[in-house]
Design an enzyme around this catalytic site. Structure first.
Site, PDB file in Angstrom:
ATOM      1  CB  THR A  10      -0.930  -0.002   1.224  1.00  0.00           C
ATOM      2  OG1 THR A  10      -1.782  -1.147   1.166  1.00  0.00           O
ATOM      3  CG2 THR A  10      -1.788   1.247   1.251  1.00  0.00           C
ATOM      4  CB  VAL A  11       3.428   2.532   2.334  1.00  0.00           C
ATOM      5  CG1 VAL A  11       4.247   3.809   2.478  1.00  0.00           C
ATOM      6  CG2 VAL A  11       2.489   2.375   3.520  1.00  0.00           C
ATOM      7  CE  LYS A 103       3.558   0.157  12.639  1.00  0.00           C
ATOM      8  NZ  LYS A 103       2.781   0.393  11.407  1.00  0.00           N
ATOM      9  CD  GLU A 127       7.045  13.145  10.344  1.00  0.00           C
ATOM     10  OE1 GLU A 127       6.296  12.756  11.271  1.00  0.00           O
ATOM     11  OE2 GLU A 127       7.876  14.057  10.466  1.00  0.00           O
ATOM     12  CB  VAL A 130       5.547   8.088  14.798  1.00  0.00           C
ATOM     13  CG1 VAL A 130       4.707   8.426  16.023  1.00  0.00           C
ATOM     14  CG2 VAL A 130       6.777   7.288  15.200  1.00  0.00           C
ATOM     15  N   GLY A 132       1.349   8.049  10.917  1.00  0.00           N
ATOM     16  CA  GLY A 132       0.993   8.205   9.508  1.00  0.00           C
ATOM     17  C   GLY A 132       1.233   9.595   8.959  1.00  0.00           C
ATOM     18  CE  LYS A 203       1.881   3.361  14.628  1.00  0.00           C
ATOM     19  NZ  LYS A 203       0.436   3.426  14.326  1.00  0.00           N
TER      20      LYS A 203
END
Length: 426
Positions: A10-11, A103, A127, A130, A132, A203
């Site tokens: 997805t990312v 994370k 970034e 933690v 999103g 996180k």
């Protein structure tokens, strides 16, 4: 800026879309052109809705680190060990910047990787690891750099927040709402990392290091998930003027640092109580800024890819900070306070048979442990069936309350294990 992307879930796909759609905007903002030149994923033939034409494919993601055409590596695989860790180590040793959304990796190996990045004079950015799309790492590391942070806390897992919100709004129990969350794609088939608090704890360990300049110490985080939160607890919380949220809390005291993840009762009139659904929120308290609140989507393709690209843009523009705000050799080991030493107010729900002397017995136990009761509520009356006795305590050390509840559970008139939820003083 030639980029290698490891992980095309997805990312990873979201990152490819941003570079494709906003290439000119990124170039205007940095003076650099961005191109993904190499990728690695589980399946070369899967249709991901984006073109991989012209990109070198690697079956072994670690090989991205040694590709001479790759200037920067994005690790979007996940997991604290294995290929994700190996890739980050290899890239940093090769002198290549690393951007990760991982994370778990940072919670377990963050200090080690930060030291390696400093040794090789390359940035390690995270970034997206933690909260999103909320730029909380940048806020903590740069925006609040002039402050001594006393506490950072927040809703760090959207799945849990969705479940608790739906339980409150529908009156449903945990199991039914979890099933709905899975059907909607908000919860994984195996939701353990989310609902048992592990994801939020990863996180929080990172935020603790950022806030207080300590080595990342995931093993010292107290973790309690939301499986035991019942519809009864949700209803009683509302009656007392609270909502239940899974919070991660890191707090510095004269004795040391608290790191804990657990359900909390929070007053309905606080900002954190009004963050609902899959949203995340983080509150940082500094000595010069007082309290600052950050809210947004904590997961998903767009928000997480946006956070990844924020790091890519910073590195391309030459804006680089120490991984956790200060160099590793400047970090300080500060004692971690066990949760038994926590002092606060508590919600307690007892399930007892309504017989003569029950309340007197409960009161005697609390008296012996020097626990003061602020309010008490009993619902139902039946000597044959268990009824709920709910009380709110004044401030007390958790170890004393735990001893009291163990004694009460041993009573003949106790029908079930007592339930306790910490009340957050926000």
């Amino acid at each position: 800026m030639r980029i290698g992307v490891a992980g095309l879930g997805t990312v990873g796909v979201g990152v490819l879309k941003i570079i494709e759609q906003h290439g000119k905007l990124l170039s205007d903002r940095t003076g650099r052109n961005f191109e993904v030149v190499a990728v690695s994923g589980r399946s070369r033939t899967k249709d991901r809705g984006v073109s991989l034409d012209g990109m070198t494919w690697y079956d072994n993601a670690v090989d991205l680190a040694s590709d001479p055409n790759v200037d920067m590596v994005l690790e979007l695989i996940g997991g604290s060990e294995g290929v994700a860790r190996d890739l980050c180590v290899a890239a940093l040793e090769a002198g290549k910047p690393v951007v990760t959304a991982n994370k778990a990796l940072l919670a377990v190996h963050g200090t080690e990787l930060a030291r390696l990045a400093e040794k090789n004079n390359v940035p390690l950015a995270y970034e997206a690891a933690v909260a999103g799309g909320i730029p909380i790492v940048k806020a903590m590391r740069e925006g609040l750099a002039a402050n001594a942070i006393s506490r950072v806390y927040g809703i760090l897992n959207g799945t849990c927040n969705y479940i608790l919100t739906e339980m409150e709004e529908t009156g449903g129990d945990f199991a039914a709402i979890l099933k709905d969350a899975q059907d909607l794609g908000y919860a994984e088939a195996d939701p353990s990392f989310d609902v048992d608090g592990v994801d939020a704890a990863h996180k929080l360990a990172i935020l603790t290091s950022l806030a207080f300049g300590t080595p990342v110490d995931f093993d010292s985080v107290y973790i309690e998930g939301i499986r035991e939160v019942s519809a009864q607890d949700i209803a009683f919380a509302q009656e007392f003027g609270y909502r239940i949220r899974l919070l991660g809390v890191a707090r510095r005291t004269e004795q040391g640092i608290e790191q804990r993840v657990h359900p909390c009762m929070v007053r309905k009139d606080t900002a954190i109580a009004n963050v609902s659904g899959v949203f995340n929120a983080v509150v940082a308290e500094g000595d010069f800024v007082d309290s600052t609140v950050y809210e947004g989507r904590g997961a998903g393709e767009g928000p997480t890819a946006s956070a990844v690209m924020a790091d890519v843009v910073d590195i391309a523009a030459g804006r680089v900070s120490p991984t956790f705000g200060i160099p590793v050799d400047k970090m300080t080991d500060i004692p971690k306070i066990p949760v038994e030493e926590h002092v606060g107010c508590y919600y307690v729900r007892l399930s007892v048979f309504d017989r003569p002397g029950v309340i007197a017995d409960i009161s005697a136990v609390f008296r012996d442990e020097e626990i003061s009761i602020e309010s008490l509520l009993q619902r139902g009356r039946s000597p044959e069936e268990a009824v709920s006795v709910v009380l709110i305590t004044h401030e007390v050390k958790e170890a004393a309350l735990s001893r009291a509840l163990e004694k009460i559970e041993a009573f003949d008139h106790s029908a079930a294990r007592p339930r306790m939820i910490r009340i957050a003083k926000l």
